[in-house]
Design an enzyme around this catalytic site. Structure first.
Site, PDB file in Angstrom:
ATOM      1  N   LEU A   1      11.625   2.082   8.836  1.00  0.00           N
ATOM      2  CA  LEU A   1      11.870   3.450   8.363  1.00  0.00           C
ATOM      3  C   LEU A   1      11.667   3.558   6.856  1.00  0.00           C
ATOM      4  CD1 LEU A   1      14.990   3.896  10.639  1.00  0.00           C
ATOM      5  CD2 LEU A   1      12.879   5.251  10.805  1.00  0.00           C
ATOM      6  N   PRO A   2      11.421   4.786   6.370  1.00  0.00           N
ATOM      7  CA  PRO A   2      10.990   4.919   4.977  1.00  0.00           C
ATOM      8  C   PRO A   2      12.039   4.746   3.884  1.00  0.00           C
ATOM      9  CG  PRO A   2      10.852   7.044   6.122  1.00  0.00           C
ATOM     10  CD  PRO A   2      11.285   6.042   7.129  1.00  0.00           C
TER      11      PRO A   2
ATOM     12  N   THR B   1      12.055  -1.795   3.947  1.00  0.00           N
ATOM     13  CA  THR B   1      12.548  -2.246   2.639  1.00  0.00           C
ATOM     14  C   THR B   1      13.616  -1.255   2.218  1.00  0.00           C
ATOM     15  OG1 THR B   1      10.320  -3.015   2.173  1.00  0.00           O
ATOM     16  CG2 THR B   1      11.843  -2.906   0.307  1.00  0.00           C
TER      17      THR B   1
ATOM     18  N   LYS C   1      12.555  -9.505  -0.844  1.00  0.00           N
ATOM     19  CA  LYS C   1      11.467  -8.517  -0.723  1.00  0.00           C
ATOM     20  C   LYS C   1      11.368  -7.644  -1.984  1.00  0.00           C
ATOM     21  CE  LYS C   1       8.648  -5.460   1.210  1.00  0.00           C
ATOM     22  NZ  LYS C   1       7.209  -5.658   1.101  1.00  0.00           N
TER      23      LYS C   1
HETATM   24  P1  NAD Z   1       5.798   5.575   7.163  1.00  0.00           P
HETATM   25  O1  NAD Z   1       6.344   6.736   6.433  1.00  0.00           O
HETATM   26  O2  NAD Z   1       4.356   5.487   7.483  1.00  0.00           O
HETATM   27  O3  NAD Z   1       6.595   5.380   8.553  1.00  0.00           O
HETATM   28  C1  NAD Z   1       7.931   5.694   8.721  1.00  0.00           C
HETATM   29  C2  NAD Z   1       8.122   6.335  10.096  1.00  0.00           C
HETATM   30  O4  NAD Z   1       9.508   6.631  10.262  1.00  0.00           O
HETATM   31  C3  NAD Z   1       7.368   7.650  10.257  1.00  0.00           C
HETATM   32  O5  NAD Z   1       6.584   7.626  11.416  1.00  0.00           O
HETATM   33  C4  NAD Z   1       8.479   8.705  10.339  1.00  0.00           C
HETATM   34  O6  NAD Z   1       8.149   9.792  11.162  1.00  0.00           O
HETATM   35  C5  NAD Z   1       9.610   7.885  10.919  1.00  0.00           C
HETATM   36  N1  NAD Z   1      10.935   8.452  10.661  1.00  0.00           N
HETATM   37  C6  NAD Z   1      11.401   9.054   9.528  1.00  0.00           C
HETATM   38  N2  NAD Z   1      12.676   9.434   9.690  1.00  0.00           N
HETATM   39  C7  NAD Z   1      13.031   9.063  10.944  1.00  0.00           C
HETATM   40  C8  NAD Z   1      14.226   9.185  11.702  1.00  0.00           C
HETATM   41  N3  NAD Z   1      15.345   9.747  11.198  1.00  0.00           N
HETATM   42  N4  NAD Z   1      14.236   8.713  12.973  1.00  0.00           N
HETATM   43  C9  NAD Z   1      13.120   8.120  13.500  1.00  0.00           C
HETATM   44  N5  NAD Z   1      11.957   7.996  12.835  1.00  0.00           N
HETATM   45  C10 NAD Z   1      11.917   8.446  11.568  1.00  0.00           C
HETATM   46  O7  NAD Z   1       6.256   4.296   6.313  1.00  0.00           O
HETATM   47  P2  NAD Z   1       5.647   2.813   6.383  1.00  0.00           P
HETATM   48  O8  NAD Z   1       4.572   2.668   5.362  1.00  0.00           O
HETATM   49  O9  NAD Z   1       5.399   2.439   7.801  1.00  0.00           O
HETATM   50  O10 NAD Z   1       6.897   1.995   5.814  1.00  0.00           O
HETATM   51  C11 NAD Z   1       8.048   1.746   6.612  1.00  0.00           C
HETATM   52  C12 NAD Z   1       8.924   0.756   5.864  1.00  0.00           C
HETATM   53  O11 NAD Z   1       8.208  -0.473   5.671  1.00  0.00           O
HETATM   54  C13 NAD Z   1       9.332   1.241   4.453  1.00  0.00           C
HETATM   55  O12 NAD Z   1      10.655   0.841   4.197  1.00  0.00           O
HETATM   56  C14 NAD Z   1       8.341   0.535   3.542  1.00  0.00           C
HETATM   57  O13 NAD Z   1       8.870   0.349   2.249  1.00  0.00           O
HETATM   58  C15 NAD Z   1       8.140  -0.782   4.272  1.00  0.00           C
HETATM   59  N6  NAD Z   1       6.849  -1.431   4.041  1.00  0.00           N
HETATM   60  C16 NAD Z   1       5.685  -0.716   4.009  1.00  0.00           C
HETATM   61  C17 NAD Z   1       4.475  -1.384   3.778  1.00  0.00           C
HETATM   62  C18 NAD Z   1       3.153  -0.647   3.742  1.00  0.00           C
HETATM   63  O14 NAD Z   1       2.157  -1.261   3.296  1.00  0.00           O
HETATM   64  N7  NAD Z   1       3.080   0.596   4.163  1.00  0.00           N
HETATM   65  C19 NAD Z   1       4.459  -2.777   3.602  1.00  0.00           C
HETATM   66  C20 NAD Z   1       5.660  -3.475   3.685  1.00  0.00           C
HETATM   67  C21 NAD Z   1       6.859  -2.804   3.898  1.00  0.00           C
END
Ligand code: NAD
Length: 297
Positions: A67-68, A97, A172
């Site tokens: 989740l974000p 994260t 991380k």
């Molecule tokens: P993203 O925004 O693409 O995905 C997050 C998902 O969570 C979305 O599909 C959103 O609709 C969903 N969401 C939001 N609120 C919600 C809720 N209340 N209930 C259910 N679903 C909900 O983000 P991401 O890039 O996939 O990143 C996710 C996590 O991973 C973050 O914490 C980010 O810091 C970490 N991360 C991302 C990357 C990257 O390269 N994108 C790499 C490593 C770690």
């Protein structure tokens, strides 16, 4: 563990491909995301769709979340309609994260309902999530680790950081501060070189066989900055969140972060110029803007 029903909440850039890999590995999934379009591709491949996090925790013993933001993880895990109230869940694994503070808060509350909590943030981006080549930094109770160990190897290489909730998160945050800072400083140096008339492609080639080499010069520049696509797959908003969480953690520990504060400022400026949803490689455009340099001439 094959064919056990696994829960997965948050099917975005990272969660989507990670959940897909679990299906490919033979597991049945029950999934939830607030966006129907994020659930659709998983449902097409056989995953059951839930209407709320609690429903996921009614169906699965092990639930992953990706989740974000920390507030969203808290709400999904321990909120009023959260996983904590599910009838079946025994293990919660946060792949997001979210920082050590949230990990500790969530683990404490879940422990009251006999649910083991692990923080297992990942590094390696969307490519790593697709290929199963992420680095997974796990912390949580070793006694409850066995049922999730095999599942986490589906995502990539595991490092058990420690038993205390939040230790994986601290690892991380340190990594992401370094990654964002090397990108910021490489952008600044690259703009100086551009303004002096150097060719950016040649500069990157030289850096990659010299002591200035980093994940910025090696990966981000070739993939998203040299082609001017700014689509590496990680948003400015998420990078800002990671650096902010890292500085908060450092402050709580009495550790000063002078360089880290400058990186945060660079991300704030990038977000105000190009939006939080811009790719964080837009830091290059920010550095060009600050230097009054237009790469188009
Ligand atoms: P993203 O925004 O693409 O995905 C997050 C998902 O969570 C979305 O599909 C959103 O609709 C969903 N969401 C939001 N609120 C919600 C809720 N209340 N209930 C259910 N679903 C909900 O983000 P991401 O890039 O996939 O990143 C996710 C996590 O991973 C973050 O914490 C980010 O810091 C970490 N991360 C991302 C990357 C990257 O390269 N994108 C790499 C490593 C770690």
């Amino acid at each position: 563990m094959a064919n056990a029903t696994i829960g997965f909440v948050g099917l975005g850039t990272m969660g989507g491909p990670m959940a897909s890999r679990l299906i490919e590995a033979g597991h049945s999934l029950v999934v939830f995301d607030t966006r129907a379009d994020a659930m659709a591709p998983l449902a097409e491949r056989g995953a059951a769709k839930a209407d709320a996090p609690r429903e996921v925790a009614d169906a699965a013993e092990i639930v992953f979340v990706s989740l974000p933001a920390p507030g969203i993880v808290s709400e999904v895990a321990i909120g009023e309609r959260g996983l904590v109230h599910g009838a079946t869940i025994r293990t919660f694994v946060d792949l997001s994260t979210t920082g050590p503070k949230t990990a500790m808060l969530v683990a404490d509350r879940l422990a009251q309902n006999d649910i083991a909590a692990f923080d297992a943030p990942v590094s390696g981006g969307v490519t790593g999530a697709r290929k199963g080549s992420l680095t997974v930094m796990v912390s949580g109770p070793k006694a409850a680790f066995a049922p999730i160990e095999g599942l986490l190897t589906v995502f990539g290489r595991l490092f058990f950081i420690g038993e205390k909730a939040g230790m994986g998160q601290t690892m991380k945050l340190a990594n992401n501060l370094i990654a964002a800072t090397s990108l910021a400083v490489t952008c600044e140096a690259a703009v100086m070189a551009e303004k002096a008339g150097l060719d950016l492609k040649t500069m990157v080639e030289v850096l990659n066989v010299s002591s200035g080499r980093s994940s910025a010069s090696d990966d981000k520049f070739p993939r998203a900055i040299l082609p001017r696509t700014y689509d590496f797959g990680f948003t400015t908003g998420l990078s800002y969140k990671d650096v902010r969480l890292c500085l908060e953690e450092a402050e709580a520990l009495g550790v000063s972060m002078t360089v880290g504060s400058a990186t945060r400022q660079m991300l704030v400026m990038t977000a105000s110029l190009f939006g939080s949803d811009s790719d964080f490689t837009s830091m290059m455009k920010c550095a060009e803007h600050l230097a009054g340099f237009d790469p188009a001439g």
